[in-house]
Design a protein around this motif. Structure first.
Motif, short mmCIF file in Angstrom:
data_model
loop_
_atom_site.label_atom_id
_atom_site.label_comp_id
_atom_site.label_asym_id
_atom_site.label_seq_id
_atom_site.Cartn_x
_atom_site.Cartn_y
_atom_site.Cartn_z
N LEU A 91 0.83 -1.21 0.00
CA LEU A 91 0.00 0.00 0.00
C LEU A 91 0.87 1.26 0.00
CD1 LEU A 91 -2.78 -1.12 2.47
CD2 LEU A 91 -2.98 -0.79 0.01
N LYS A 92 1.94 1.19 0.75
CA LYS A 92 2.82 2.34 0.82
C LYS A 92 3.41 2.64 -0.57
CE LYS A 92 6.77 2.97 3.34
NZ LYS A 92 7.63 2.46 4.41
N ALA A 93 3.88 1.57 -1.24
CA ALA A 93 4.50 1.76 -2.55
C ALA A 93 3.49 2.32 -3.55
CB ALA A 93 5.06 0.43 -3.05
N VAL A 94 2.29 1.76 -3.55
CA VAL A 94 1.28 2.21 -4.49
C VAL A 94 0.90 3.66 -4.21
CG1 VAL A 94 -1.11 1.90 -5.22
CG2 VAL A 94 0.36 -0.09 -4.93
N HIS A 95 0.71 3.95 -2.93
CA HIS A 95 0.30 5.31 -2.54
C HIS A 95 1.36 6.33 -2.95
CE1 HIS A 95 -1.81 7.88 0.75
NE2 HIS A 95 -1.71 8.50 -0.41
N LYS A 96 2.60 5.96 -2.74
CA LYS A 96 3.69 6.87 -3.08
C LYS A 96 3.70 7.14 -4.59
CE LYS A 96 8.46 6.69 -2.79
NZ LYS A 96 9.56 5.78 -2.52
N CYS A 97 3.50 6.06 -5.36
CA CYS A 97 3.55 6.18 -6.81
C CYS A 97 2.41 7.06 -7.33
CB CYS A 97 3.50 4.80 -7.44
SG CYS A 97 3.39 4.87 -9.23
N SER B 86 0.59 9.21 -5.72
CA SER B 86 0.62 10.60 -5.25
C SER B 86 1.71 11.38 -5.99
CB SER B 86 0.81 10.67 -3.74
OG SER B 86 1.95 9.93 -3.38
N GLY B 87 2.68 10.66 -6.58
CA GLY B 87 3.67 11.32 -7.42
C GLY B 87 3.22 11.43 -8.86
N GLY B 88 1.97 11.09 -9.12
CA GLY B 88 1.43 11.21 -10.47
C GLY B 88 1.78 10.06 -11.38
N GLY B 89 2.29 8.97 -10.83
CA GLY B 89 2.66 7.83 -11.66
C GLY B 89 1.51 6.87 -11.88
N LYS B 90 1.75 5.93 -12.78
CA LYS B 90 0.75 4.91 -13.07
C LYS B 90 1.23 3.60 -12.46
CE LYS B 90 -0.81 6.65 -17.55
NZ LYS B 90 -0.57 8.07 -17.32
N VAL B 91 0.29 2.85 -11.95
CA VAL B 91 0.65 1.57 -11.35
C VAL B 91 0.11 0.46 -12.24
CG1 VAL B 91 0.50 0.11 -9.32
CG2 VAL B 91 0.51 2.58 -9.06
N LEU B 92 0.98 -0.42 -12.67
CA LEU B 92 0.54 -1.58 -13.45
C LEU B 92 0.62 -2.81 -12.56
CD1 LEU B 92 -0.18 -3.07 -16.09
CD2 LEU B 92 2.27 -3.21 -16.57
N PRO C 22 -2.32 9.97 -12.95
CA PRO C 22 -2.12 8.70 -12.26
C PRO C 22 -3.33 7.76 -12.40
CG PRO C 22 -2.68 10.40 -10.68
CD PRO C 22 -2.58 11.08 -12.02
N CYS C 23 -3.06 6.46 -12.34
CA CYS C 23 -4.12 5.47 -12.29
C CYS C 23 -3.52 4.14 -11.83
CB CYS C 23 -4.79 5.31 -13.64
SG CYS C 23 -3.72 4.56 -14.86
N VAL C 24 -4.41 3.24 -11.51
CA VAL C 24 -3.98 1.88 -11.16
C VAL C 24 -4.65 0.95 -12.15
CG1 VAL C 24 -4.02 0.07 -9.42
CG2 VAL C 24 -3.75 2.44 -8.72
N LEU C 25 -3.87 0.08 -12.76
CA LEU C 25 -4.45 -0.80 -13.77
C LEU C 25 -4.15 -2.25 -13.45
CD1 LEU C 25 -5.70 -1.32 -16.62
CD2 LEU C 25 -3.40 -1.04 -17.54
N PHE C 26 -5.20 -3.02 -13.41
CA PHE C 26 -5.04 -4.47 -13.30
C PHE C 26 -5.10 -5.03 -14.72
CE2 PHE C 26 -6.46 -3.44 -9.10
CZ PHE C 26 -5.82 -4.35 -8.28
N ALA C 27 -4.05 -5.73 -15.15
CA ALA C 27 -4.05 -6.26 -16.50
C ALA C 27 -3.65 -7.72 -16.51
CB ALA C 27 -3.07 -5.46 -17.36
N LYS D 101 8.40 7.37 -13.21
CA LYS D 101 7.38 7.67 -12.21
C LYS D 101 6.49 6.45 -11.94
CE LYS D 101 5.51 11.48 -13.92
NZ LYS D 101 4.57 12.60 -14.03
N ASN D 102 6.46 5.58 -12.93
CA ASN D 102 5.50 4.48 -12.86
C ASN D 102 6.01 3.32 -11.98
OD1 ASN D 102 4.00 5.99 -14.55
ND2 ASN D 102 4.56 4.86 -16.40
N LEU D 103 5.06 2.47 -11.68
CA LEU D 103 5.39 1.35 -10.80
C LEU D 103 4.79 0.08 -11.38
CD1 LEU D 103 6.24 0.31 -7.83
CD2 LEU D 103 3.84 0.66 -7.30
N ILE D 104 5.57 -0.98 -11.34
CA ILE D 104 5.02 -2.27 -11.75
C ILE D 104 5.15 -3.23 -10.58
CG2 ILE D 104 5.37 -4.26 -13.26
CD1 ILE D 104 6.19 -2.26 -15.41
N THR D 105 4.06 -3.79 -10.17
CA THR D 105 4.13 -4.76 -9.09
C THR D 105 4.07 -6.15 -9.69
OG1 THR D 105 1.78 -4.81 -8.75
CG2 THR D 105 2.99 -3.22 -7.47
#
Lengths: 560, 879
Positions: A224-230, A232-238, A320-325, A347-351
């Motif tokens: 949650l911390k990683a996603v929130h940080k991403c 809030s920095g305007g990044g996209k989470v994949l 920013p957005c969060v995408l489940f793919a 800026k983006n994050l991939i989990t």
């Protein structure tokens, strides 16, 4: 009697799970999966070879039934091929949710492979439908009599919606095939649950044969911390996931967090599949965790509040957005497409999921920190985004496997669905700590396991009486003892040896007799052998004579 | 015959048989008390029952190395070891068993019989029957007393049986197994308590067995197993730490796996305790999570290292989605805090302070309570806690108990509060009129924190709080006294604040007494009082460790007070003694069993000490001997009654306590002598009796005759008339030292409750003047044995009637007997109405009775067992 266990797939590897167990002459196929990492012959289990080995004309006569544990492609992917192309027409068992969700999984994969790689289509959509028609649904703890001897039963396995562990029994030989399971509950699924059974064989998955995971609370917090940080920095989470299971789990977590933190950033599901799957989840509440079962009447947790409608073009939108793919290991499909677009931005994050099959992009990202990924000869992707590895895995860890094995305490264990070095490690642990013989055969190898065979015997009245009398004497003695010395000898004394003769005659059930009844039952006289001081030849003669007499009487008895 | 099902206990027992051969000198002497022919020597018998098994029989294996086995037995001389390595354990116990059983023979069957048949039933083929048999065993076990010797074998037997069924296929059986094992663990722990310090190997083993049950697939079994784990005692640190971490901690000592040379089956190695709590708090069912949290907290009192790690797990539980679990977690934290094992770290603060502004009032309240007890190591943390409390106060102004919490948190961190006070003082000084509004919660809160500083423990530092704070605090008098709780009254608080605030004293009185030179002492008592108050109010069931901590601190205070008496500060000493007694009373009300009995005993003791102090003062002040009933006479009588109560109203006084009582009796008689000024024969004979008794108690050297008693004995031997005694009385009394012991063994309080049916002042019973009337009573008696003589003491004004109480028909077990009876009142007065005062009294047998005459009533040496009860009567004509 013995259990013969042939591993057709997932032996010392992860993918194309398929085990055929022959229990007392009945062949049962557990799972029928495909391997996602290969696109050649190795894609499916080697059915033809098995058939040749069995020496039977077709699969329908060779197998008593096929049981599918859950809907993941590495457990069900080869099923339409097996039924429609190889021509198996016997019964197929799977749980209700598996039956409901499997066609979507199969169809989705079929489309993906067709679109992306133009791979020769192994089966068509119609094949899938025809195949699913043959499926007989199972319920949890429902005992199904497959034929006269074979009995199967499904137990809750956690892992994904509808996952089951399968108990199979023929006569006195019994075994459990776990499929994939999870011993720790998560937000939407419960933990695996099984009765204490008397087993000759346990075939268990061993994806995390060596890993011991710590508490999930810390992992959730970090994620949650990683996603929130991403965001809030305007990044996209994949978040590349399987459409089912992990997607729901993570989405529930995020949805809760969004609610608590009052975030307004959109969460998307890439595929219609996931949305359809959510519908099924909403219906199949009975297979979810206790908490959801308790609370779904008030609010169905699968009605995600923060999930927005998604179009493919949104992938290019700013902000920013969060995408489940799908698919989870970025082996193709929309997750690869999104990865290509988003990976170059830091800026983006991939989990990534905790586990990726070798050969997939996910696996490449996990091993080391690559700055460039070569998809094929012409396509290269610069990777600058952050990578968060998320050990949210619906598989049990090493401790869970040990716990389950200890709980069931089978006579033998076979490990499948894992990687060889880790399996070797786990085998050592099981053998040394639990004292259970353990095997981990490779693909197309088979293991034979002896089973106990119980024999029903009748007995004479006289024998019972004499036993009882003996016990009475014992307990009398014990009573005296108790007055003498207290209770020290009470435990474990009720087992005592009794003497008798087992009589096994042809075409008759075996029988236990008292020693002195034997002659009477056999209709013989009692012979007395007396020895006299003779020369050595004299003794031999006398003994021989005795033997001959005995043979003449056709004595089919067996001394104790 | 299969050997695999042989239970562990059996295997443990079979070892000593073999090792007995290694200690031949020991066996014959041990067996000598046994009547010849009653039982054959055990080894022979054992072999007769267990025909030697050629393969893998452990006792054969160990007999191959008798010397080694014997050596290992010698190496660990713990009590468990003793029990197991003793060649004929039950034979040596037998004389005591027989003595005990002689009393009960015929009435109750041997518990052994019961246990034996239940154990056999537990091996049956029907799961329901097995489960029921196990429950039966649990019931038998519960009935069997902890300390008594006939319970000894039973516990092992039950435990062995339970262990055998631990892997049962039926979950009902497993559930019963967990309960039984938990109970056995408690019995083992209790016994080791009595015996001596022992290596807790058996407890570790049980802990691991229970842990493996806590991973059961059945929810109920898991809940029960976690409950049982929480009640474990004496578990070693290694095992406790392992229970928190899923990863197996490597230990160099493998003592956990090998117990007494017996290799455990592989299932019982340390790993089965691995991470059991980590699993527990992740469980799917909130009931299991709740139980796991409770146990996590409960075990924290045994190891600080464990407590630290457990805290991490518990803090994570604050994110749990079920409110019950969160509340239980807070409860567990509170529990840890009361034991002083809660050390909050910076990483926890964020999560924890979030709870103070939680939407749920219950959670807020629980979190606050914890905050009032914890120790915050850093000023930053302290400030953020205060800020959070203030924020909470602003948000929920109705929650006034926050002031109390602010006070106690300030008190716990004296130097931090002093820091706050300094800043506040500056703020007050710089603020122009009207800017600093006292009504603002923040200012109020800070003032409360500031004035709490002088009450803190940090004695080594002189904390100077600016006087301006105190003068501001005066306007918040109501809040402050509310924060302090009830034990300080507003008047004295006000004068204290005025004094501190440097105001011209309003009502110059009592400041010096209450807060003056003796401030340190007073503060101490206030603090002790508050601490206990807090704990007593919050935790309904105080447990032993905590109570003993408080008792010890109280007793220290008492000893301090006694030395203060020397400096003639009697008033002060008296106050302290009284406060201490009140505190003990609070504790006693919340305790039960032998600890409750001990606490009430201590109350009695403190009473007596206080009387001695008062009496001594009077005697010193007034040396002229007077005739007639004077204040010293009354005090003396009170003291005698108090001593007599201590002697007679407690069953199972151990030697230490009895010596304590006897010395007090000696002192009381000495004071009596000095009061009368001459030696009456009765008093002298009493003195002789007491001295003899004391000598008898100390004869075996277990305790030493104190200087005081030795001195008196010496004087007395030199001069039989006792005149020297009176001359030396001062020096003798000076020698008296207060040495309250805290070891109470199995103390039981003898008491009774008397109730009259259907009678009160509104609803009096009718009678006809001059005729007898029957009064029906409900009577409950605690710990009364058949050789006690009880009477009903009924008085109307001056006239008294004694009725012997025959309680043989009363129902109940050894502890409580109760019954109802109708007692005739022989004469009723010629009056419209009257009040009958009734109480239960008990004769003191073998005591220091002086007057042997009886007029159909009890001897004059009696103690009152119950409170006095008023029964109201009205004559029929008046109704």
């Amino acid at each position: 009697m013995a259990i013969e266990c042939l591993v057709l797939g997932a032996g010392q590897e992860v993918g194309k799970s398929c085990v055929v167990a022959t229990i007392g002459g009945k062949r049962v196929m557990f799972d029928c999966g495909m391997h996602m990492g290969y696109h050649d012959r190795r894609h499916y289990p080697d059915f033809a070879r098995a058939l040749a080995a069995w020496g039977v004309p077709d699969f329908t006569s060779a197998l008593a039934c096929v049981v599918i544990t859950h809907f993941h492609l590495d457990h069900i992917g080869a099923l339409p091929y097996f039924t429609e192309v190889c021509g198996y027409h016997g019964p197929i068992y799977m749980t209700y949710p598996t039956k409901a969700l499997a066609p979507f999984m199969l169809e989705d994969y079929r489309k993906v492979t067709m679109d992306q790689r133009g791979e020769a289509e192994q089966y068509s959509y119609e094949d899938i439908l025809r195949c699913m028609k043959k499926v007989i649904p199972l319920d949890l703890k429902q005992t199904v009599q497959v034929d006269k001897d074979l009995v199967i039963r499904a137990y809750y396995a956690g892992h994904v919606l509808g996952a089951a562990m399968i108990y199979a029994k023929v006569g006195d030989a019994a075994m459990v095939y776990t499929g994939d399971y999870n011993m720790t509950p998560d937000r939407h699924l419960g933990a695996a649950q099984i009765d204490r059974l008397k087993l000759d064989l346990l075939i268990t998955e061993s994806t995390y044969a060596k890993t011991i995971r710590d508490s999930k609370h810390a992992r959730e917090r970090e994620f949650l911390k990683a996603v929130h940080k991403c965001v809030s920095g305007g990044g996209k989470v994949l978040i590349p996931t399987f459409a089912l299971g992990r997607a729901q789990e993570l989405c529930m977590l995020l949805d809760d967090y969004w609610e608590r933190m009052n975030l307004k950033i959109p969460i998307y599901f890439s595929a219609g599949l996931t949305i359809q799957a959510n519908m099924y989840y909403k219906m199949l509440i009975g297979w979810t965790s206790q908490k959801i079962k308790d609370s779904h009447a008030v609010h169905n947790p699968f009605d995600f509040k923060h999930v927005c409608h998604f179009e493919r073009s949104f992938i290019n939108n700013p902000g920013p957005c969060v995408l489940f793919a799908t698919p989870g290991m970025i082996s193709g499909g929309f997750s690869l497409e999104a990865f290509k677009k988003w990976a170059p931005s830091n800026k983006n994050l991939i989990t990534l999921p905790g586990y990726c099959v070798a050969g997939t992009v996910g696996h490449k990202l996990m091993s080391g920190k690559p700055t460039r990924i070569d998809l094929d000869k012409d396509t290269h992707i610069d990777v600058r985004c952050q990578i968060h590895q998320l050990a949210f895995s619906p598989h049990t860890d090493s401790k869970g496997i040990m716990d389950l094995t200890e709980f069931l305490s089978p006579k033998h264990v076979i490990l499948v669905h894992g990687e060889k070095p880790q399996m070797a490690f786990l085998k050592e642990r099981i053998e040394s700590e639990l004292g259970i013989p353990c095997f981990y055969p490779a693909n197309n190898e088979s293991v034979s396991i002896p089973t106990t065979d119980n024999l029903k015997m009748s007995t004479t009245e006289r024998f019972i009486t004499s036993c009882a009398a003996e016990q009475g004497k014992q307990s009398l003695r014990k009573r005296n003892l108790i007055h003498g010395t207290g209770t020290s000898e009470v435990n474990g004394c009720d087992e005592a040896a009794v003497e008798g003769v087992i009589l096994m005659e042809k075409h008759k059930a075996p029988k236990i007799l008292c020693e002195d009844e034997l002659a009477q039952v056999l209709g013989m006289e009692r012979h007395l052998v007396q020895f006299e001081a003779l020369g050595s030849s004299g003794i031999e003669e006398a003994v021989e004579l005795e033997f001959k007499r005995a043979e003449a009487a056709d004595l089919g008895s067996d001394g104790k | 015959m299969s050997n695999t099902k042989q239970p562990i206990s059996n295997r443990l027992r079979s070892l000593p048989v073999a090792s007995g051969g290694g200690l031949p000198s020991k066996t014959p002497t041990r067996r000598s008390p046994l009547p010849a022919g009653e039982a054959p020597p055990l080894p022979l018998l054992h072999q007769a029952l267990h025909p030697p098994n050629p393969m893998g029989d452990p006792h054969l294996l160990s007999s191959a190395h008798p010397a080694a086995a014997a050596a290992s037995a010698r190496k660990h001389p713990g009590p468990i070891d003793e029990r197991f390595s003793d060649p004929s354990p039950h034979i040596t116990k037998r004389p005591r068993v027989a003595a005990d059983a002689a009393a009960t023979v015929g009435s109750a069957p041997y518990p052994e019989e019961e246990v034996r048949s239940l154990v056999i039933m537990a091996g049956g083929i029907y799961p329901l029957a097995r489960a029921e048999a196990l429950r039966g065993l649990a019931a038998v076990l519960e009935k069997a007393g902890t300390g008594c010797c006939d319970g000894a074998g039973i516990v092992e037997c039950c435990y062995g049986c339970a262990v055998e069924l631990m892997r049962d296929e039926d979950e009902g059986v497993r559930l019963a197994v967990v309960r039984l094992v938990g109970l056995c663990a408690q019995k083992f722990a209790a016994r080791m308590d009595v015996d001596a310090k022992s290596d807790g190997d058996i407890m570790d083993l049980i802990f691991q067995q229970l842990s493996s049950m806590a991973r059961d697939m059945c929810t109920k079994v898991r809940i029960e197993a976690f409950g049982a784990l929480g009640k474990m005692q004496r578990v070693s640190d290694g095992v406790l730490l392992q229970s928190l971490s899923k990863k197996v901690i490597k230990t160099d000592t493998m003592s956990g796996t090998i117990i007494k040379g017996q290799k455990l089956p592989p299932k019982l190695k340390i790993p089965c305790a691995a991470g059991i709590f980590a699993h527990g708090i992740e469980d799917e069912f909130y009931q299991v999570r709740t139980a796991a949290c409770t146990s996590l907290g409960a075990l924290a009192k045994f190891s600080s290292q464990y407590a630290e790690k457990a805290l991490d797990l518990l803090m994570d539980m604050m994110n749990d989605d079920t409110e019950t679990v969160r509340l239980q977690t807070l409860q567990a934290l509170f529990h840890m805090a009361t034991y002083g094992y809660l050390s909050m770290q910076e990483k926890h603060m964020h999560m924890f302070l979030g709870l103070l502004v939680d939407a749920n009032a219950l959670i807020r309240n629980a979190a606050r309570k914890i905050l009032g007890l914890v120790n915050l190591p850093k000023l930053q943390m302290f400030k953020s806690a205060i800020d959070c409390l203030i924020a909470s106060l602003e948000k929920n102004p109705e929650e006034q108990d926050i002031y109390g919490i602010l006070f106690s948190i300030g008190k716990n961190h004296g130097s931090f509060s002093a820091n706050i006070a300094k800043h506040l003082a500056k703020e007050i000084a710089t603020a122009s009129d009207g800017e600093l509004i006292l009504d603002r919660p923040r200012v109020k809160a800070l003032i409360i924190v500031s004035i709490s500083a002088p009450f803190s423990d940090d004695k080594h530092k002189k904390l100077d709080i600016p006087s301006i704070i105190f003068s501001h605090a005066i306007s918040l008098l109501g809040k402050v006294s509310c924060a302090l709780g009830e034990e300080v009254n507003q008047d004295s608080l006000l004068s204290y604040l005025c004094h501190k605030g440097g105001m011209p004293l309003w009502g110059n009185r009592s400041v010096s007494v209450e807060f003056g030179e003796s401030e340190s002492c007073k503060v101490e008592t206030v603090e002790v009082g508050e601490q206990i108050e807090n704990t007593a109010k919050a935790t309904k069931c105080l447990d032993r460790v905590l109570v003993m901590q408080s008792v010890e601190s109280i007793l220290q205070t008492v000893e301090g007070a006694w030395t203060m008496r020397m400096s003639c500060d009697v008033c002060e000493a008296r106050t302290i003694l009284r406060t201490c007694k009140e505190e003990l009373k609070v504790l006693a009300e919340n305790s039960s069993g032998s600890i409750g009995a001990f606490l009430s005993f201590l109350c009695e003791y403190l009473d007596a000490i206080r009387l001695v102090v008062e009496l001594w003062q009077l005697i010193q002040l007034d040396n002229s001997y007077t005739v007639g009933l004077t204040a010293p006479d009354i005090l003396l009588e009170k003291l005698n009654i108090s001593v007599r109560r201590m002697e007679c109203c407690y069953a199972g006084l151990n030697r230490g306590l009895e010596v304590q009582v006897m010395e007090l009796a000696l002192l009381a008689n000495l004071l009596g002598l000095s009061n009368i000024g001459a030696c009456s024969k009765a008093v002298l004979s009493k003195l002789v009796w007491i001295i003899n008794r004391l000598e008898g108690l100390c004869a075996d050297g277990s305790c030493e005759l104190s200087d005081f008693s030795r001195e008196i004995k010496k004087t007395f031997e030199a001069d039989h008339i006792g005149s020297a005694l009176i001359r030396n009385i001062h020096t003798s009394v000076e020698l008296f030292r207060l040495k309250p012991t805290t070891d109470f063994g199995a103390l039981k309080a003898i008491s009774g409750v008397l109730q009259v049916c259907d009678n009160n002042s509104e609803n009096p019973q009718s009678y006809i003047c001059g005729l007898p009337v029957g009064v029906s009573f409900n009577i409950s008696l605690w710990n009364i044995s058949s050789n006690h003589r009880l009477w009903l003491h009924m008085s109307i004004g001056e006239s008294v009637q004694h009725t012997f109480l025959d309680f043989s028909s009363f129902e109940g077990d050894g502890e409580v007997k109760s019954g109802s009876m109708v007692v005739p009142l022989n004469t009723t007065p010629m009056a419209h109405s009257f009040v009958l005062r009734v109480c239960l009294i008990m004769e003191c047998y073998g005591g220091i009775s002086s007057n042997q005459e009886r007029h159909g009533g009890p001897s004059d040496c009696v103690v009152q067992l119950s409170d006095e009860l008023d029964v109201y009567f009205v004559s029929t004509g008046q109704r």
